[in-house]
Design a protein around this motif. Structure first.
Motif, PDB file in Angstrom:
ATOM      1  N   THR A   2       1.115  -1.270  -0.051  1.00  0.00           N
ATOM      2  CA  THR A   2       0.131   0.250   0.070  1.00  0.00           C
ATOM      3  C   THR A   2       0.965   1.719  -0.270  1.00  0.00           C
ATOM      4  N   ARG A   3       0.051   2.732  -0.286  1.00  0.00           N
ATOM      5  CA  ARG A   3       1.337   3.868  -0.595  1.00  0.00           C
ATOM      6  C   ARG A   3       1.524   3.793   0.678  1.00  0.00           C
ATOM      7  N   LYS A   4       0.809   3.584   1.704  1.00  0.00           N
ATOM      8  CA  LYS A   4       1.285   3.718   3.749  1.00  0.00           C
ATOM      9  C   LYS A   4       2.537   2.658   3.876  1.00  0.00           C
ATOM     10  N   LYS A   5       2.376   1.769   3.660  1.00  0.00           N
ATOM     11  CA  LYS A   5       3.590   1.092   3.174  1.00  0.00           C
ATOM     12  C   LYS A   5       5.144   1.907   3.661  1.00  0.00           C
ATOM     13  N   ILE A   6       4.864   1.965   1.486  1.00  0.00           N
ATOM     14  CA  ILE A   6       5.333   2.885   0.617  1.00  0.00           C
ATOM     15  C   ILE A   6       6.263   3.560   1.176  1.00  0.00           C
ATOM     16  N   ALA A  11      10.547   6.185   4.121  1.00  0.00           N
ATOM     17  CA  ALA A  11      11.026   7.262   5.235  1.00  0.00           C
ATOM     18  C   ALA A  11      12.072   6.723   5.481  1.00  0.00           C
ATOM     19  N   THR A  12      12.576   5.719   6.716  1.00  0.00           N
ATOM     20  CA  THR A  12      12.680   5.169   6.602  1.00  0.00           C
ATOM     21  C   THR A  12      14.246   5.177   6.246  1.00  0.00           C
ATOM     22  N   MET A  13      14.007   4.347   4.772  1.00  0.00           N
ATOM     23  CA  MET A  13      15.423   5.137   4.550  1.00  0.00           C
ATOM     24  C   MET A  13      16.461   5.597   4.168  1.00  0.00           C
ATOM     25  N   LEU A  14      15.699   7.040   4.006  1.00  0.00           N
ATOM     26  CA  LEU A  14      15.799   8.141   3.612  1.00  0.00           C
ATOM     27  C   LEU A  14      17.001   9.187   5.477  1.00  0.00           C
TER      28      LEU A  14
END
Length: 42
Positions: A2-6, A11-14
């Protein structure tokens, strides 16, 4: 996915990449170079 998971994954990767770039660029952890006296004068 879903868009929320993406968005959460992005955000985690950034955040992880920001931590890498903010930390000292030295391989020795805890190494803090001395601050020049000119920068300490007020």
């Amino acid at each position: 996915m879903t868009r929320k998971k993406i968005a959460g994954l992005l955000a985690t990767m950034l955040g992880a990449s920001a931590i890498v770039f903010v930390t000292t660029a030295c391989w020795v952890f805890g190494n803090r170079p001395e601050v020049p006296q000119e920068l300490l004068k007020r």
